[in-house]
Design a protein around this motif. Structure first.
Motif, PDB file in Angstrom:
ATOM      1  N   ARG A  25       9.682  74.907  63.680  1.00 10.13           N
ATOM      2  CA  ARG A  25       8.581  75.549  64.392  1.00 10.13           C
ATOM      3  C   ARG A  25       8.703  77.076  64.290  1.00 10.13           C
ATOM      4  O   ARG A  25       9.786  77.618  64.396  1.00 10.13           O
ATOM      5  CB  ARG A  25       8.671  75.100  65.847  1.00 10.13           C
ATOM      6  CG  ARG A  25       7.785  75.784  66.817  1.00 10.13           C
ATOM      7  CD  ARG A  25       8.099  75.333  68.232  1.00 10.13           C
ATOM      8  NE  ARG A  25       7.782  73.943  68.465  1.00 10.13           N
ATOM      9  CZ  ARG A  25       6.560  73.472  68.680  1.00 10.13           C
ATOM     10  NH1 ARG A  25       5.550  74.277  68.679  1.00 10.13           N
ATOM     11  NH2 ARG A  25       6.350  72.201  68.899  1.00 10.13           N
ATOM     12  N   GLY A  26       7.567  77.748  64.068  1.00 11.19           N
ATOM     13  CA  GLY A  26       7.527  79.201  64.100  1.00 11.19           C
ATOM     14  C   GLY A  26       7.917  79.901  62.808  1.00 11.19           C
ATOM     15  O   GLY A  26       8.067  81.118  62.803  1.00 11.19           O
ATOM     16  N   ILE A  39       6.075  85.403  65.992  1.00  7.67           N
ATOM     17  CA  ILE A  39       5.620  84.698  67.188  1.00  7.67           C
ATOM     18  C   ILE A  39       4.514  85.521  67.836  1.00  7.67           C
ATOM     19  O   ILE A  39       4.532  86.755  67.790  1.00  7.67           O
ATOM     20  CB  ILE A  39       6.794  84.460  68.167  1.00  7.67           C
ATOM     21  CG1 ILE A  39       6.384  83.542  69.297  1.00  7.67           C
ATOM     22  CG2 ILE A  39       7.357  85.758  68.685  1.00  7.67           C
ATOM     23  CD1 ILE A  39       7.545  83.059  70.132  1.00  7.67           C
ATOM     24  N   ARG A  47       1.227  89.874  67.258  1.00 12.16           N
ATOM     25  CA  ARG A  47       2.393  89.062  66.930  1.00 12.16           C
ATOM     26  C   ARG A  47       3.638  89.947  66.907  1.00 12.16           C
ATOM     27  O   ARG A  47       3.560  91.136  66.632  1.00 12.16           O
ATOM     28  CB  ARG A  47       2.227  88.407  65.563  1.00 12.16           C
ATOM     29  CG  ARG A  47       1.109  87.409  65.521  1.00 12.16           C
ATOM     30  CD  ARG A  47       0.935  86.884  64.113  1.00 12.16           C
ATOM     31  NE  ARG A  47      -0.194  85.993  64.036  1.00 12.16           N
ATOM     32  CZ  ARG A  47      -0.095  84.678  63.861  1.00 12.16           C
ATOM     33  NH1 ARG A  47       1.081  84.135  63.726  1.00 12.16           N
ATOM     34  NH2 ARG A  47      -1.160  83.939  63.812  1.00 12.16           N
ATOM     35  N   TYR A  63      13.329  82.649  65.601  1.00 11.99           N
ATOM     36  CA  TYR A  63      12.173  82.209  66.383  1.00 11.99           C
ATOM     37  C   TYR A  63      12.617  81.662  67.737  1.00 11.99           C
ATOM     38  O   TYR A  63      12.030  81.987  68.775  1.00 11.99           O
ATOM     39  CB  TYR A  63      11.389  81.147  65.611  1.00 11.99           C
ATOM     40  CG  TYR A  63      10.295  80.520  66.435  1.00 11.99           C
ATOM     41  CD1 TYR A  63       9.061  81.142  66.579  1.00 11.99           C
ATOM     42  CD2 TYR A  63      10.501  79.317  67.095  1.00 11.99           C
ATOM     43  CE1 TYR A  63       8.068  80.578  67.355  1.00 11.99           C
ATOM     44  CE2 TYR A  63       9.516  78.744  67.872  1.00 11.99           C
ATOM     45  CZ  TYR A  63       8.300  79.382  68.001  1.00 11.99           C
ATOM     46  OH  TYR A  63       7.320  78.821  68.777  1.00 11.99           O
ATOM     47  N   VAL A  67      11.284  83.024  71.298  1.00 10.12           N
ATOM     48  CA  VAL A  67      10.490  82.169  72.181  1.00 10.12           C
ATOM     49  C   VAL A  67      11.224  81.941  73.502  1.00 10.12           C
ATOM     50  O   VAL A  67      10.600  81.834  74.561  1.00 10.12           O
ATOM     51  CB  VAL A  67      10.087  80.841  71.496  1.00 10.12           C
ATOM     52  CG1 VAL A  67      11.218  79.844  71.446  1.00 10.12           C
ATOM     53  CG2 VAL A  67       8.878  80.226  72.167  1.00 10.12           C
TER      54      VAL A  67
END
Length: 148
Positions: A25-26, A39, A47, A63, A67
């Motif tokens: 993810r990301g 992100i 971003r 990431y 996050v």
């Protein structure tokens, strides 16, 4: 009825293909093979650029770090067991620049470790170390290890 079924199977195939291309993810992969992470800031269109890495694991760890600092302990992470937990009051009050800095530090460290592990697994031991010496042959003075 059949049209609905075909579109859902097409969407499923697209998702499976994306998961194969994008393992975490990301992150995403550039055309030339580098992995990048970024992100989106909460409630903003901007971003936060998290860097470019040689391995997808390093990009995913960058990431995860970002996050976690943006969304706290409830964030969906790639590697939930590997995030370093600091005081909860420090987590929510970080600027985009400090989040970027922490994420790129983590990503760079992981990238260096992954690259060195990959290089050490690719390198082959020297032929002298891998083959036992033939004890029936006389030593060649050119290949002798003795410095007389």
């Amino acid at each position: 009825m059949e049209g609905d079924f075909s579109t859902s199977t097409e969407k499923r195939k697209q998702r499976q293909q994306q998961q194969q291309e994008k393992p975490y993810r990301g992150i995403r992969m550039r055309k030339w093979g580098k992995w990048v992470a970024e992100i989106r800031e909460p409630n903003k269109r901007s971003r936060i650029w998290l860097g470019s890495y040689t391995t997808p694991i390093a990009a995913a760890r960058a990431y995860d770090t970002a996050v976690f600092y943006l969304r706290g302990p409830s964030a969906r992470l790639n590697f939930p067991d590997l995030v370093f937990h600091e005081d909860d009051n420090d987590v929510r009050d970080m600027s985009a620049a400090s989040i970027r800095k922490k994420a790129t530090e983590v990503g760079a460290r992981v990238d260096a470790l992954q690259t060195s592990l990959h290089a050490s697994s690719q390198s082959k031991p020297s032929s002298r170390a891998s083959e036992p010496p033939d004890l029936n042959e006389y030593p060649n003075p050119e290949n002798s290890d003795d410095d007389d």
